[in-house]
Design a protein around this motif. Structure first.
Motif, short mmCIF file in Angstrom:
data_model
loop_
_atom_site.label_atom_id
_atom_site.label_comp_id
_atom_site.label_asym_id
_atom_site.label_seq_id
_atom_site.Cartn_x
_atom_site.Cartn_y
_atom_site.Cartn_z
N TRP A 6 0.82 -1.22 0.00
CA TRP A 6 0.00 0.00 0.00
C TRP A 6 0.85 1.26 0.00
O TRP A 6 0.38 2.34 -0.38
CB TRP A 6 -0.93 0.00 1.22
N LEU A 7 2.12 1.15 0.40
CA LEU A 7 3.02 2.29 0.36
C LEU A 7 3.39 2.69 -1.07
O LEU A 7 3.85 3.80 -1.31
CB LEU A 7 4.30 1.99 1.14
N ASP A 8 3.17 1.75 -1.99
CA ASP A 8 3.57 1.95 -3.38
C ASP A 8 2.37 2.20 -4.29
O ASP A 8 2.47 2.04 -5.50
CB ASP A 8 4.35 0.72 -3.86
N SER A 9 1.25 2.58 -3.69
CA SER A 9 0.01 2.72 -4.46
C SER A 9 -0.46 4.17 -4.50
O SER A 9 -0.29 4.94 -3.55
CB SER A 9 -1.09 1.86 -3.83
N TYR A 10 -1.10 4.53 -5.65
CA TYR A 10 -1.67 5.86 -5.82
C TYR A 10 -3.19 5.87 -5.59
O TYR A 10 -3.84 6.89 -5.77
CB TYR A 10 -1.41 6.39 -7.24
N GLN A 11 -3.74 4.72 -5.21
CA GLN A 11 -5.18 4.67 -4.96
C GLN A 11 -5.54 5.56 -3.77
O GLN A 11 -4.81 5.58 -2.76
CB GLN A 11 -5.61 3.23 -4.68
N PRO A 12 -6.66 6.30 -3.88
CA PRO A 12 -7.02 7.27 -2.84
C PRO A 12 -7.02 6.71 -1.43
O PRO A 12 -6.55 7.35 -0.49
CB PRO A 12 -8.42 7.72 -3.28
N LYS A 13 -7.56 5.50 -1.25
CA LYS A 13 -7.65 4.95 0.11
C LYS A 13 -6.26 4.67 0.68
O LYS A 13 -6.03 4.80 1.88
CB LYS A 13 -8.50 3.68 0.12
N TYR A 14 -5.33 4.29 -0.20
CA TYR A 14 -3.96 4.03 0.26
C TYR A 14 -3.18 5.33 0.47
O TYR A 14 -2.31 5.41 1.33
CB TYR A 14 -3.24 3.12 -0.73
N LEU A 15 -3.49 6.34 -0.34
CA LEU A 15 -2.85 7.63 -0.15
C LEU A 15 -3.23 8.22 1.22
O LEU A 15 -2.40 8.86 1.88
CB LEU A 15 -3.25 8.61 -1.27
N LEU A 16 -4.46 7.99 1.63
CA LEU A 16 -4.89 8.44 2.96
C LEU A 16 -4.12 7.71 4.06
O LEU A 16 -3.76 8.30 5.08
CB LEU A 16 -6.40 8.21 3.14
N MET A 17 -3.84 6.44 3.82
CA MET A 17 -3.07 5.67 4.79
C MET A 17 -1.62 6.15 4.85
O MET A 17 -0.94 5.99 5.87
CB MET A 17 -3.11 4.18 4.42
N GLN A 18 -1.15 6.75 3.77
CA GLN A 18 0.23 7.23 3.70
C GLN A 18 0.42 8.61 4.33
O GLN A 18 1.55 9.02 4.62
CB GLN A 18 0.69 7.28 2.24
N LEU A 19 -0.68 9.32 4.54
CA LEU A 19 -0.59 10.68 5.10
C LEU A 19 0.16 10.74 6.43
O LEU A 19 0.95 11.67 6.65
CB LEU A 19 -2.00 11.27 5.26
N PRO A 20 -0.05 9.79 7.36
CA PRO A 20 0.71 9.84 8.62
C PRO A 20 2.22 9.76 8.40
O PRO A 20 2.99 10.38 9.15
CB PRO A 20 0.20 8.62 9.40
N ILE A 21 2.65 9.01 7.37
CA ILE A 21 4.09 8.91 7.09
C ILE A 21 4.62 10.26 6.61
O ILE A 21 5.70 10.69 7.01
CB ILE A 21 4.35 7.82 6.03
N LEU A 22 3.84 10.93 5.77
CA LEU A 22 4.22 12.26 5.32
C LEU A 22 4.30 13.23 6.50
O LEU A 22 5.23 14.03 6.60
CB LEU A 22 3.24 12.78 4.27
N ALA A 23 3.33 13.13 7.40
CA ALA A 23 3.31 14.00 8.58
C ALA A 23 4.52 13.74 9.46
O ALA A 23 5.15 14.68 9.97
CB ALA A 23 2.02 13.79 9.36
#
Length: 213
Positions: A170-187
């Motif tokens: 999921w870290l390598d995906s551009y799907q919206p639901k996975y991008l939301l999961m990646q937001l904490p990593i960006l933060a």
């Protein structure tokens, strides 16, 4: 503050460092280890500080009406500008890559939100080691780069490796639901970059104040 940055860009920044700032466009390359982009962002401090040493920038700055604290601040502002610009410059190319439906990068992690978060962490760790180590002497850029490169390389390998772990796909995906999961990593990346850079800045001042110019 802007005067310090202007001085660094005009007199201290090596032209190669400016070129590195534009290499965020490499996220458009179909099969390329994108973590190498972070390495270019970490090469910029080394080349800039090396160039500053060879041009006697420390001596020149010492005769200006600025303190050692302001001298360190100027260099930090320059490097932060290069690193942040590099990531921001890559964003349109990441969108273009997605719009062109280019296949996922077979080498490692794509330029997802997680990738940007990891990139900020790489920069943060590198700067935390490089700046304080350099300002212990004020001129040993090579040694500082070597020490800072050790955790940088380890983190770069880790960034590329996560894309090959099925549970972390999921870290390598551009799907919206996975991008939301990646937001904490960006933060976390933004937080680490901010905190580590401030820590590196204050440690550098403490070390540089002990250096006899």
């Amino acid at each position: 503050m802007m005067t310090l940055l202007y001085k660094e860009i005009r007199l201290a920044a090596h032209p190669t460092s400016i070129v590195f700032a534009f290499l965020g466009c490499l996220v458009l390359v179909p099969a390329y280890p994108y973590s190498v982009i972070f390495m270019f962002g970490c090469l910029a401090p080394y080349i800039t500080f090396l160039n500053a040493r060879e041009t006697n920038d420390a001596w020149y700055t010492a005769i200006l009406p600025v303190t050692k604290r302001e001298s360190v601040l100027g260099k930090c502002l320059l490097i932060v500008s290069v690193q942040i610009f590099q990531l921001l410059f890559s964003i349109p190319f990441a969108f273009l890559r997605n719009a062109l439906n280019i296949e996922n990068n077979p080498v490692g992690l794509d330029a997802t939100l997680a990738w940007y978060g990891f990139g900020l962490i790489v920069y943060a760790v590198f700067d935390l080691v490089f700046f304080p180590t350099f300002y212990k002497s004020g001129y040993k850029a090579g040694r500082s780069f070597i020490w800072a490169s050790i955790p940088m390389v380890v983190l770069m390998i880790a960034v590329e490796a996560v894309a090959h772990i099925p549970e972390l796909a999921w870290l390598d995906s551009y799907q919206p639901k996975y991008l939301l999961m990646q937001l904490p990593i960006l933060a976390v990346g933004i937080l680490c970059y901010t905190v580590f850079l401030l820590l590196a800045y204050h440690m550098s001042i403490k070390h540089f104040n002990k250096v006899d110019l």
